[in-house]
Scaffold this active site. Structure first.
Site, PDB file in Angstrom:
ATOM      1  N   ASN A   9     -36.462 -14.977  90.519  1.00 27.85           N
ATOM      2  CA  ASN A   9     -35.200 -15.981  89.211  1.00 27.85           C
ATOM      3  C   ASN A   9     -34.197 -16.380  90.125  1.00 27.85           C
ATOM      4  OD1 ASN A   9     -33.562 -18.755  90.512  1.00 27.85           O
ATOM      5  ND2 ASN A   9     -33.945 -19.414  88.810  1.00 27.85           N
ATOM      6  N   LYS A  11     -30.985 -16.410  90.091  1.00 29.66           N
ATOM      7  CA  LYS A  11     -29.636 -18.102  90.078  1.00 29.66           C
ATOM      8  C   LYS A  11     -28.791 -17.033  91.545  1.00 29.66           C
ATOM      9  CE  LYS A  11     -31.812 -18.447  85.611  1.00 29.66           C
ATOM     10  NZ  LYS A  11     -31.872 -19.034  84.281  1.00 29.66           N
ATOM     11  N   HIS A  94     -36.431 -26.486  89.639  1.00 28.20           N
ATOM     12  CA  HIS A  94     -35.683 -25.826  88.463  1.00 28.20           C
ATOM     13  C   HIS A  94     -34.958 -26.602  87.380  1.00 28.20           C
ATOM     14  CE1 HIS A  94     -33.750 -22.668  86.007  1.00 28.20           C
ATOM     15  NE2 HIS A  94     -35.074 -22.405  86.754  1.00 28.20           N
ATOM     16  N   GLU A  96     -32.327 -26.063  85.704  1.00 30.58           N
ATOM     17  CA  GLU A  96     -30.742 -26.118  86.217  1.00 30.58           C
ATOM     18  C   GLU A  96     -30.552 -27.350  87.463  1.00 30.58           C
ATOM     19  OE1 GLU A  96     -30.252 -22.329  86.569  1.00 30.58           O
ATOM     20  OE2 GLU A  96     -31.274 -21.560  84.552  1.00 30.58           O
ATOM     21  N   GLU A 166     -41.458 -23.882  82.718  1.00 32.50           N
ATOM     22  CA  GLU A 166     -40.903 -23.756  81.565  1.00 32.50           C
ATOM     23  C   GLU A 166     -40.235 -24.459  80.770  1.00 32.50           C
ATOM     24  OE1 GLU A 166     -38.725 -20.180  84.927  1.00 32.50           O
ATOM     25  OE2 GLU A 166     -38.339 -22.245  85.422  1.00 32.50           O
TER      26      GLU A 166
HETATM   27  C1  PEP Z   1     -35.544 -18.913  85.500  1.00 29.09           C
HETATM   28  O1  PEP Z   1     -34.694 -19.592  85.498  1.00 29.09           O
HETATM   29  O2  PEP Z   1     -36.391 -19.727  85.417  1.00 29.09           O
HETATM   30  C2  PEP Z   1     -35.911 -18.146  83.471  1.00 29.09           C
HETATM   31  C3  PEP Z   1     -37.438 -18.237  83.468  1.00 29.09           C
HETATM   32  O3  PEP Z   1     -35.280 -17.542  83.306  1.00 29.09           O
HETATM   33  P1  PEP Z   1     -34.530 -16.678  82.509  1.00 29.09           P
HETATM   34  O4  PEP Z   1     -35.729 -15.788  82.680  1.00 29.09           O
HETATM   35  O5  PEP Z   1     -33.791 -15.875  81.826  1.00 29.09           O
HETATM   36  O6  PEP Z   1     -35.242 -17.321  80.339  1.00 29.09           O
END
Ligand code: PEP
Length: 250
Positions: A9, A11, A94, A96, A166
């Site tokens: 991902n 972002k 997600h 975010e 997550e």
């Molecule tokens: C994510 O954005 O889904 C994520 C897991 O980020 P990170 O691996 O940077 O924690």
């Protein structure tokens, strides 16, 4: 046996030129991967990634999708627009998006249904916040988010999608759930799916772990029986790191 799936991902990172450079480095490096490999990239990078990944085992993903077919939704992208660009996977819900853009369980469900109906494979994100874990609500939260996200789908449709567990406190923080914590919560999600849709659906659906997964912790996490891959943020932005994660068993 569920085939693991590891998705980057990106972002809000990478210009098309930088995206092409990264994918060109990944193509030979992840060639023999035993898992499905996906990069979920900004929409402006779709064309560059498709071109750089041509003929490889790297699949294209998006980071969100709108649920309407078309219309007056300034700034949004529809399922048809994504599939026309070669997108096969889409991250939905997600943390975010939930935290900064007002995403709710109800809109996550609308997006998941639209994606499935249009032939995209959703990567549906669920996970508890720090204080929710500390107060013992983790299982209830992930179960609720999962049930809400999947409402209205058939067992067959659920079998084919991907869920990413997550923990919000582990995303981009360098903190990772322990192998056992991740396995245990994923098992809670799988059991909830089994209760509602049947064991065969729960056995088929792939559930990733996400939250600071990296070359140093991937082996331990992937050794857990319930963990079917990873959703990778920070470590997906550099070819050597993402390669090491994808090739965790080599
Ligand atoms: C994510 O954005 O889904 C994520 C897991 O980020 P990170 O691996 O940077 O924690």
């Amino acid at each position: 046996m569920r085939k693991p799936i590891i998705a980057g991902n990106w972002k809000m990172n990478k210009t098309p030129e930088e995206a092409a450079e990264l994918v060109k480095a990944l193509v030979p490096a992840v060639k023999g991967a035993d898992c499905d490999v996906v990069v979920c990239v900004p929409a402006v990078c779709f064309a560059a990634v498709m071109e750089a990944a041509k003929g490889s085992n790297i699949r294209l993903g998006a980071q969100n999708v709108h649920f309407a077919k078309s219309g007056a939704y300034t700034g949004e992208l529809s399922v048809d627009m994504l599939t026309a660009c070669g997108v096969e996977y889409v991250v939905i819900g997600h943390s975010e998006r939930r935290q900064y853009f007002g995403e709710t369980d109800a809109t996550v469900n609308l997006r998941v249904k639209a994606a499935v109906a249009g032939g995209l494979t959703p990567i549906v994100c669920v996970g508890e916040k720090k204080e929710e874990r500390e107060n013992g609500y983790t299982d209830a939260i992930v179960e609720y988010q999962t049930r809400m996200a999947l409402t209205g789908l058939t067992g067959e449709q659920i079998s084919a999608l991907v869920i990413a567990y997550e923990p919000v406190w582990a995303i981009g923080t360098g903190l990772t759930a322990t192998d056992e914590q991740a396995n245990e919560t994923i098992s809670v999600i799988r059991k909830a799916i089994a209760r509602q849709y049947g064991q065969h659906v729960a056995d088929a659906v792939r559930i990733q772990y996400g939250g600071s997964m990296n070359p140093g912790n991937v082996k331990g996490l992937m050794a857990q029986p319930e963990i079917d891959g990873g959703l990778i943020g920070g470590a997906s932005l550099k070819a050597p790191d993402f390669t090491a994660v994808v090739m965790y068993n080599k």
